[in-house]
Design a protein around this motif. Sequence first.
Motif, short mmCIF file in Angstrom:
data_model
loop_
_atom_site.label_atom_id
_atom_site.label_comp_id
_atom_site.label_asym_id
_atom_site.label_seq_id
_atom_site.Cartn_x
_atom_site.Cartn_y
_atom_site.Cartn_z
N GLY A 104 118.21 0.84 30.85
CA GLY A 104 116.70 0.65 30.66
C GLY A 104 115.82 1.55 31.33
N SER A 105 116.14 2.54 31.90
CA SER A 105 115.51 3.70 32.37
C SER A 105 115.34 4.79 31.20
CB SER A 105 116.28 4.28 33.59
OG SER A 105 115.30 5.41 33.93
N GLU A 106 114.36 5.70 31.30
CA GLU A 106 114.40 6.69 30.55
C GLU A 106 115.13 7.79 30.60
OE1 GLU A 106 110.11 8.40 30.74
OE2 GLU A 106 109.50 6.47 31.77
N ASP A 107 115.71 8.11 29.38
CA ASP A 107 116.60 9.53 29.59
C ASP A 107 115.77 10.63 30.10
OD1 ASP A 107 118.47 7.72 28.64
OD2 ASP A 107 118.22 8.35 26.58
N VAL A 108 116.39 11.86 30.64
CA VAL A 108 115.75 13.01 30.96
C VAL A 108 116.70 13.95 30.20
CG1 VAL A 108 115.73 14.62 33.15
CG2 VAL A 108 115.44 12.27 33.41
N VAL A 109 115.61 14.78 29.60
CA VAL A 109 116.20 15.95 28.90
C VAL A 109 115.49 17.36 29.39
CG1 VAL A 109 116.67 17.05 26.71
CG2 VAL A 109 117.14 14.68 27.22
N VAL A 110 115.79 18.18 29.79
CA VAL A 110 114.93 19.48 30.12
C VAL A 110 115.91 20.96 29.60
CG1 VAL A 110 114.23 18.38 32.22
CG2 VAL A 110 116.20 19.77 32.44
N GLY A 111 114.87 21.69 29.42
CA GLY A 111 115.43 23.14 28.89
C GLY A 111 115.74 23.11 27.12
N PRO A 112 115.95 24.54 26.95
CA PRO A 112 116.19 24.69 25.37
C PRO A 112 117.58 23.91 24.92
CG PRO A 112 116.22 26.67 26.55
CD PRO A 112 115.75 25.62 27.65
N ALA A 113 117.61 23.69 23.66
CA ALA A 113 119.02 23.21 23.31
C ALA A 113 120.06 24.42 23.47
CB ALA A 113 119.00 22.84 21.90
N ARG A 114 119.67 25.60 23.18
CA ARG A 114 120.86 26.87 23.33
C ARG A 114 120.16 27.91 24.39
NH1 ARG A 114 121.77 24.43 18.56
NH2 ARG A 114 124.12 24.37 17.72
N PRO A 115 120.34 27.42 25.60
CA PRO A 115 119.66 28.52 26.48
C PRO A 115 120.26 29.90 26.60
CG PRO A 115 121.28 26.84 27.75
CD PRO A 115 121.03 26.33 26.20
N THR A 116 119.32 30.63 26.84
CA THR A 116 119.79 32.07 27.15
C THR A 116 119.77 32.07 28.58
OG1 THR A 116 117.38 32.88 26.73
CG2 THR A 116 118.72 32.87 24.88
N GLY A 117 119.85 33.44 28.87
CA GLY A 117 119.88 34.03 30.35
C GLY A 117 118.54 33.38 31.14
N GLY A 118 118.82 32.89 32.41
CA GLY A 118 117.69 32.33 33.05
C GLY A 118 117.25 31.04 32.68
N LYS A 119 117.88 30.21 31.81
CA LYS A 119 117.48 28.90 31.20
C LYS A 119 118.57 28.12 31.39
CE LYS A 119 113.49 30.55 29.63
NZ LYS A 119 112.24 30.06 30.30
N VAL A 120 118.31 26.68 31.63
CA VAL A 120 119.18 25.61 31.78
C VAL A 120 118.79 24.57 31.09
CG1 VAL A 120 120.05 24.20 33.60
CG2 VAL A 120 119.73 26.41 34.06
N ARG A 121 120.07 23.85 30.41
CA ARG A 121 119.45 22.62 29.56
C ARG A 121 120.23 21.53 30.32
NH1 ARG A 121 117.36 20.13 24.85
NH2 ARG A 121 118.50 18.87 24.04
N VAL A 122 119.67 20.25 30.77
CA VAL A 122 120.45 19.20 31.29
C VAL A 122 119.95 18.07 30.69
CG1 VAL A 122 120.83 18.03 33.56
CG2 VAL A 122 120.32 20.40 33.60
N GLU A 123 120.79 17.18 30.33
CA GLU A 123 120.61 15.87 29.81
C GLU A 123 121.18 14.73 30.75
OE1 GLU A 123 121.76 15.62 25.67
OE2 GLU A 123 121.37 17.71 25.46
#
Length: 351
Positions: A109-128
């Motif tokens: 029942g809670s909202e999902d969390v999705v952060v960051g680009p789908a295909r992260p490059t250096g210095g980026k992070v994708r978390v779902e």
Amino acid sequence: MATHEHEITEPVDLCLPDGTLNPAAVGWSRTPLHRANLRGWGRTKRWEHWCVTTPTHLVALTVSDLDFLALNSVYLLEFGPGGKEFECSSIVPAGRGVSLPDTIAGAPGSEDVVVGPARPTGGKVRVEIRDENAGTRLRARCLTPERLPLEVDILVSRPEGHESLSVVVPWSEQRFQYTSKHTALPATGRVRVGSEILTFAGERHESWAVLDHGRGRWPRTVDWNWGAASGRTDGHTVGLQFGGRWTEGTGSTENGLCVDGRLTKIGEELEWQWSVSDPLAPWTVRTTASGQVDLVFTPFHNRSVKTDVGLIANRTDQRFGHYTGRIRTDDGEDIAVERLLGWAEDVHMRW
């Protein structure tokens, strides 16, 4: 020894309409019942932190909104000599694109969390962090500093009736924290680093998840201890959840034992002893009044992190290791704790 703290058994808002602490929210619960209806900025901190362990490795995912920036990270550690250690972190000014719900991300029942680009490059992070029928799905992608792709895909189960520890810690009407800690949750999945795959194989193969869910408004500077562990010991499934220093003087504690899915709330501050100069020296964690906790924590690895990005300065010494000793549940059962895998940390934060 029953805790003196008030047990909450019905859903409740954390804040009043004016944004101050709701007095009815102060207490603890066996299931998450608080809605963290925080509004706007003003020393507001929100985070979801998951750590999944096996006897040979662990992975931790963090999504945090710290008011004026967001910090998302993936951490991987292989135990033993020569074991790999990777950390990918992404700082997002003003927290753009990071939105954390009022309730636990990935819960039904809670909202999902999705952060960051789908295909992260250096210095980026994708978390779902997503809700699925069978539990909470944790996914992450990043590129390690060694330029290796790191991918996480783990499903954390929610056993029926499994209890957790949720607590509101009140410093004042304007400064307060809601924390929900979940231990000893079976997890399955894998982590890929480059071409190597690390397997997380569920309860039978000792793969366990711990959640630290936090929502609140904090003082500028704070120090804390946090310890947790999960696993099978003395014929039981045991989760340990311990906190210290930051709750002193508030009338609330975040200490509890989860034994075979049933929570024992410990309503007293723990006595923590550890070495600042020797990161691998044993710790002791005890209760002095109730005698419900008497443990030695022996580290095998120290993760030392120092951050200074202007408004935020952090020193964290997080030691991974094993707890040994004894605990006692509310019904008086003594349980021997033998090399239960977990961690204990010493943190100073200015934020």
